[in-house]
Design a protein around this motif. Structure first.
Motif, PDB file in Angstrom:
ATOM      1  N   ASP A  25       0.846  -1.202   0.000  1.00 27.57           N
ATOM      2  CA  ASP A  25       0.000   0.000   0.000  1.00 27.57           C
ATOM      3  C   ASP A  25       0.877   1.247   0.000  1.00 27.57           C
ATOM      4  O   ASP A  25       0.589   2.223  -0.706  1.00 27.57           O
ATOM      5  N   ASP A  28       2.464   1.778  -3.450  1.00 28.60           N
ATOM      6  CA  ASP A  28       1.536   2.368  -4.423  1.00 28.60           C
ATOM      7  C   ASP A  28       1.476   3.886  -4.327  1.00 28.60           C
ATOM      8  O   ASP A  28       1.273   4.569  -5.332  1.00 28.60           O
ATOM      9  N   LYS A  29       1.665   4.438  -3.142  1.00 26.92           N
ATOM     10  CA  LYS A  29       1.609   5.894  -2.951  1.00 26.92           C
ATOM     11  C   LYS A  29       2.775   6.606  -3.635  1.00 26.92           C
ATOM     12  O   LYS A  29       2.680   7.782  -3.970  1.00 26.92           O
ATOM     13  N   ALA A  31       3.721   6.286  -6.568  1.00 27.95           N
ATOM     14  CA  ALA A  31       3.330   6.609  -7.948  1.00 27.95           C
ATOM     15  C   ALA A  31       2.781   8.025  -8.075  1.00 27.95           C
ATOM     16  O   ALA A  31       2.776   8.589  -9.173  1.00 27.95           O
ATOM     17  N   VAL A  41       4.584  -2.084 -10.348  1.00 30.27           N
ATOM     18  CA  VAL A  41       4.996  -3.015  -9.303  1.00 30.27           C
ATOM     19  C   VAL A  41       4.875  -4.402  -9.919  1.00 30.27           C
ATOM     20  O   VAL A  41       3.825  -4.757 -10.457  1.00 30.27           O
TER      21      VAL A  41
END
Length: 96
Positions: A25, A28-29, A31, A41
């Motif tokens: 999680d 993902d941030k 990006a 990823v």
């Protein structure tokens, strides 16, 4: 000249499913940091090496890459997630 920043890594065996989910999680941030392009990823499937995952992204200039590297979100990710969860890694920055 573009830069492709890639990190190939293996997570520590001791992390549990919740820690692994929190790690990805947080990945993902990354990006959403300014100037990050083509963020991916990846799950490694070959038995030819010990690495399990990859993260890849591109930047148009060295200045954009430097901005990302020093961005507070990236620094926080490294301190709070990367150092605690990653067993081994290989970082490669390509000129494309």
């Amino acid at each position: 000249m573009m830069i492709r920043h890639s990190v190939i890594f293996k997570l520590k065996d001791a992390i549990n499913a919740d820690q692994k989910q929190a790690f990805f999680d947080a990945v993902d941030k990354l990006a959403f940091i300014q100037d990050v392009q083509k963020f991916e990823v990846l799950k490694q499937i070959s038995p030819k090496n010990k690495f399990e995952y990859g993260i890849s992204m591109e930047f148009e200039t060295q200045e954009q890459y430097d901005f990302y590297s020093n961005h507070p979100e990236h620094v926080m990710f490294v301190q709070n997630y990367w150092l605690k969860n990653v067993d081994d890694f290989l970082e490669i920055d390509y000129q494309i």
